[in-house]
Motif scaffolding. Structure first.
Motif, PDB file in Angstrom:
ATOM      1  N   PHE A  98       0.805  -1.222   0.000  1.00 55.98           N
ATOM      2  CA  PHE A  98       0.000   0.000   0.000  1.00 55.98           C
ATOM      3  C   PHE A  98       0.839   1.272   0.000  1.00 55.98           C
ATOM      4  N   GLY A  99       2.168   1.153  -0.101  1.00 58.49           N
ATOM      5  CA  GLY A  99       3.037   2.320  -0.158  1.00 58.49           C
ATOM      6  C   GLY A  99       2.959   3.014  -1.507  1.00 58.49           C
ATOM      7  N   SER A 100       3.681   4.149  -1.624  1.00 60.62           N
ATOM      8  CA  SER A 100       3.628   4.929  -2.871  1.00 60.62           C
ATOM      9  C   SER A 100       4.134   4.137  -4.074  1.00 60.62           C
ATOM     10  N   ASN A 101       5.083   3.238  -3.837  1.00 54.03           N
ATOM     11  CA  ASN A 101       5.590   2.380  -4.920  1.00 54.03           C
ATOM     12  C   ASN A 101       5.173   0.923  -4.714  1.00 54.03           C
ATOM     13  N   GLY A 102       4.090   0.727  -3.980  1.00 51.89           N
ATOM     14  CA  GLY A 102       3.640  -0.615  -3.649  1.00 51.89           C
ATOM     15  C   GLY A 102       2.910  -1.312  -4.777  1.00 51.89           C
ATOM     16  N   GLU A 103       2.526  -2.554  -4.503  1.00 54.06           N
ATOM     17  CA  GLU A 103       1.881  -3.391  -5.522  1.00 54.06           C
ATOM     18  C   GLU A 103       0.553  -2.823  -5.998  1.00 54.06           C
ATOM     19  N   VAL A 104      -0.190  -2.159  -5.092  1.00 53.54           N
ATOM     20  CA  VAL A 104      -1.492  -1.616  -5.482  1.00 53.54           C
ATOM     21  C   VAL A 104      -1.328  -0.559  -6.568  1.00 53.54           C
ATOM     22  N   ASN A 105      -0.411   0.396  -6.358  1.00 49.20           N
ATOM     23  CA  ASN A 105      -0.187   1.445  -7.357  1.00 49.20           C
ATOM     24  C   ASN A 105       0.386   0.881  -8.652  1.00 49.20           C
ATOM     25  N   GLN A 106       1.263  -0.123  -8.529  1.00 51.83           N
ATOM     26  CA  GLN A 106       1.826  -0.735  -9.726  1.00 51.83           C
ATOM     27  C   GLN A 106       0.751  -1.447 -10.549  1.00 51.83           C
ATOM     28  N   LEU A 107      -0.111  -2.192  -9.853  1.00 54.69           N
ATOM     29  CA  LEU A 107      -1.194  -2.889 -10.554  1.00 54.69           C
ATOM     30  C   LEU A 107      -2.168  -1.902 -11.188  1.00 54.69           C
ATOM     31  N   ARG A 108      -2.466  -0.809 -10.480  1.00 56.07           N
ATOM     32  CA  ARG A 108      -3.381   0.189 -11.027  1.00 56.07           C
ATOM     33  C   ARG A 108      -2.777   0.862 -12.255  1.00 56.07           C
ATOM     34  N   SER A 109      -1.467   1.107 -12.200  1.00 57.18           N
ATOM     35  CA  SER A 109      -0.786   1.705 -13.349  1.00 57.18           C
ATOM     36  C   SER A 109      -0.804   0.748 -14.537  1.00 57.18           C
ATOM     37  N   ASN A 110      -0.547  -0.538 -14.277  1.00 55.96           N
ATOM     38  CA  ASN A 110      -0.585  -1.550 -15.346  1.00 55.96           C
ATOM     39  C   ASN A 110      -1.989  -1.688 -15.925  1.00 55.96           C
ATOM     40  N   LEU A 111      -3.002  -1.477 -15.068  1.00 56.18           N
ATOM     41  CA  LEU A 111      -4.388  -1.584 -15.514  1.00 56.18           C
ATOM     42  C   LEU A 111      -4.747  -0.453 -16.472  1.00 56.18           C
ATOM     43  N   THR A 112      -4.355   0.776 -16.139  1.00 58.22           N
ATOM     44  CA  THR A 112      -4.784   1.932 -16.929  1.00 58.22           C
ATOM     45  C   THR A 112      -3.936   2.160 -18.180  1.00 58.22           C
ATOM     46  N   LYS A 113      -2.671   1.726 -18.178  1.00 55.62           N
ATOM     47  CA  LYS A 113      -1.780   2.063 -19.293  1.00 55.62           C
ATOM     48  C   LYS A 113      -2.301   1.639 -20.666  1.00 55.62           C
ATOM     49  N   PRO A 114      -2.738   0.387 -20.865  1.00 57.36           N
ATOM     50  CA  PRO A 114      -3.230   0.015 -22.203  1.00 57.36           C
ATOM     51  C   PRO A 114      -4.398   0.883 -22.653  1.00 57.36           C
ATOM     52  N   TYR A 115      -5.280   1.247 -21.721  1.00 57.74           N
ATOM     53  CA  TYR A 115      -6.439   2.071 -22.081  1.00 57.74           C
ATOM     54  C   TYR A 115      -6.026   3.513 -22.328  1.00 57.74           C
ATOM     55  N   GLN A 116      -5.017   4.001 -21.579  1.00 51.21           N
ATOM     56  CA  GLN A 116      -4.522   5.354 -21.819  1.00 51.21           C
ATOM     57  C   GLN A 116      -3.960   5.473 -23.231  1.00 51.21           C
ATOM     58  N   ASP A 117      -3.243   4.446 -23.669  1.00 53.44           N
ATOM     59  CA  ASP A 117      -2.696   4.452 -25.032  1.00 53.44           C
ATOM     60  C   ASP A 117      -3.814   4.488 -26.073  1.00 53.44           C
ATOM     61  N   GLN A 118      -4.858   3.699 -25.837  1.00 50.63           N
ATOM     62  CA  GLN A 118      -5.971   3.652 -26.791  1.00 50.63           C
ATOM     63  C   GLN A 118      -6.781   4.951 -26.754  1.00 50.63           C
ATOM     64  N   ILE A 119      -6.928   5.537 -25.551  1.00 50.94           N
ATOM     65  CA  ILE A 119      -7.622   6.815 -25.446  1.00 50.94           C
ATOM     66  C   ILE A 119      -6.845   7.895 -26.186  1.00 50.94           C
ATOM     67  N   TRP A 120      -5.513   7.861 -26.047  1.00 51.52           N
ATOM     68  CA  TRP A 120      -4.672   8.836 -26.744  1.00 51.52           C
ATOM     69  C   TRP A 120      -4.858   8.713 -28.256  1.00 51.52           C
ATOM     70  N   ASN A 121      -4.872   7.502 -28.773  1.00 50.12           N
ATOM     71  CA  ASN A 121      -5.074   7.303 -30.208  1.00 50.12           C
ATOM     72  C   ASN A 121      -6.445   7.791 -30.651  1.00 50.12           C
ATOM     73  N   ALA A 122      -7.465   7.541 -29.809  1.00 49.49           N
ATOM     74  CA  ALA A 122      -8.817   8.002 -30.139  1.00 49.49           C
ATOM     75  C   ALA A 122      -8.883   9.530 -30.124  1.00 49.49           C
ATOM     76  N   ILE A 123      -8.236  10.157 -29.139  1.00 50.83           N
ATOM     77  CA  ILE A 123      -8.206  11.626 -29.066  1.00 50.83           C
ATOM     78  C   ILE A 123      -7.508  12.200 -30.290  1.00 50.83           C
TER      79      ILE A 123
END
Length: 208
Positions: free
Chosen positions: A103-128
Motif C-alpha cells: 500500500f506504499g507509494s511504490n507498492g503493488e497496489v499502485n503498480q497494478l493500477r498503473s498496469n491496468l490503466t496504461k493500455p487504455y490510456q494508449d488507446q484513449i490517446w489514439n482516439a483523441i
C-alpha cells in the motif's frame, strides 16, 4: 527594447493560442464507461480487498500477542523473554513491511493500477488524436487532469466522441461469453417442446 520584444512575443503567442481550436476530453469519464476497464478494475479491487483483509488479520495477531506479552513479561526470564520479545518485534516489522510493499507509494497496489490503466490510456490517446484530426483541434485539454473548467460550451466537449470511437474499436467484453456453446436445449431456447415432452413421456411408459 527588450521589453517591447517580450511584449510582442507574448502577444504573438497569445494570438497563436487563441487562433487554435480547443477541445476538452474527460478521460476519467471515458475510462469509467468502458466495460473492459470496469471488469479489470473490479478484479483489482477484489485483490486489494483480499490484501486489506490479510493485513487486518496480521495487525490483529500483532496486537493480540503484544498485549499478551505486556501482561506476561514479568513472569518471563532469560531466553523465554528474549524469544517472546523477538516474536513481537518480528510481527511489528512484518506489519510495516506489508503496508509498505502493498500500500506504499511504490507498492503493488499502485503498480497494478498503473498496469491496468496504461493500455487504455494508449488507446484513449489514439482516439483523441483521431477525433482531433477529424475536428481540426489544435489543443485538447484533459478535464480530469486537475484542470478547473468553470464553463464549457458542449460543442467544445469531445468526450463522447472519443468514447464512441473507443467502443467501436475495442473488442466487446461479453463477446466470448455470447459465443460460448449453450446446453443441449439451445435450439429451443432451453425449453422442452410439447412433442419432445410427449416422446419423453412415451419413453418412460415403455420403460415401465
Amino acid at each position: 527594447m527588450k521589453k517591447i520584444a517580450l511584449i510582442v512575443t507574448i502577444l504573438f503567442t497569445a494570438t497563436q493560442i487563441y487562433a487554435q481550436k480547443i477541445g476538452v476530453v474527460d478521460t476519467n469519464y471515458v475510462l469509467s464507461k468502458l466495460p473492459q476497464y470496469k471488469e479489470a478494475e473490479n478484479r483489482l479491487n477484489t485483490q486489494i480487498e483480499q490484501w486489506r483483509s490479510d493485513l487486518q488479520k496480521l495487525q490483529a495477531e500483532y496486537e493480540r500477542k503484544r498485549e499478551a506479552f505486556e501482561n506476561e513479561k514479568v513472569l518471563l526470564v532469560g531466553d523465554q523473554l528474549k524469544l517472546r520479545e523477538k516474536e513481537i518485534v518480528d510481527l511489528e516489522a512484518s506489519v510495516r513491511n506489508t503496508i509498505g510493499a502493498r500500500f506504499g507509494s511504490n507498492g503493488e497496489v499502485n503498480q497494478l493500477r498503473s498496469n491496468l490503466t496504461k493500455p487504455y490510456q494508449d488507446q484513449i490517446w489514439n482516439a483523441i488524436k483521431t477525433v482531433s484530426t477529424k475536428n481540426n483541434l489544435g489543443i485538447v485539454l484533459d478535464k480530469s487532469n486537475n484542470i478547473s473548467v468553470i464553463f464549457l460550451d458542449k460543442k467544445y466537449d469531445y468526450t463522447e466522441a472519443v468514447l464512441n470511437l473507443l467502443v467501436k474499436t475495442l473488442p466487446k467484453a461479453e463477446e466470448n461469453k455470447n459465443n460460448a456453446p449453450s446446453n443441449s436445449n439451445s435450439k429451443t431456447g432451453g425449453k422442452i417442446t410439447p412433442r419432445a415432452r410427449a416422446q419423453k413421456r412415451g419413453g418412460v411408459e415403455a420403460a415401465k
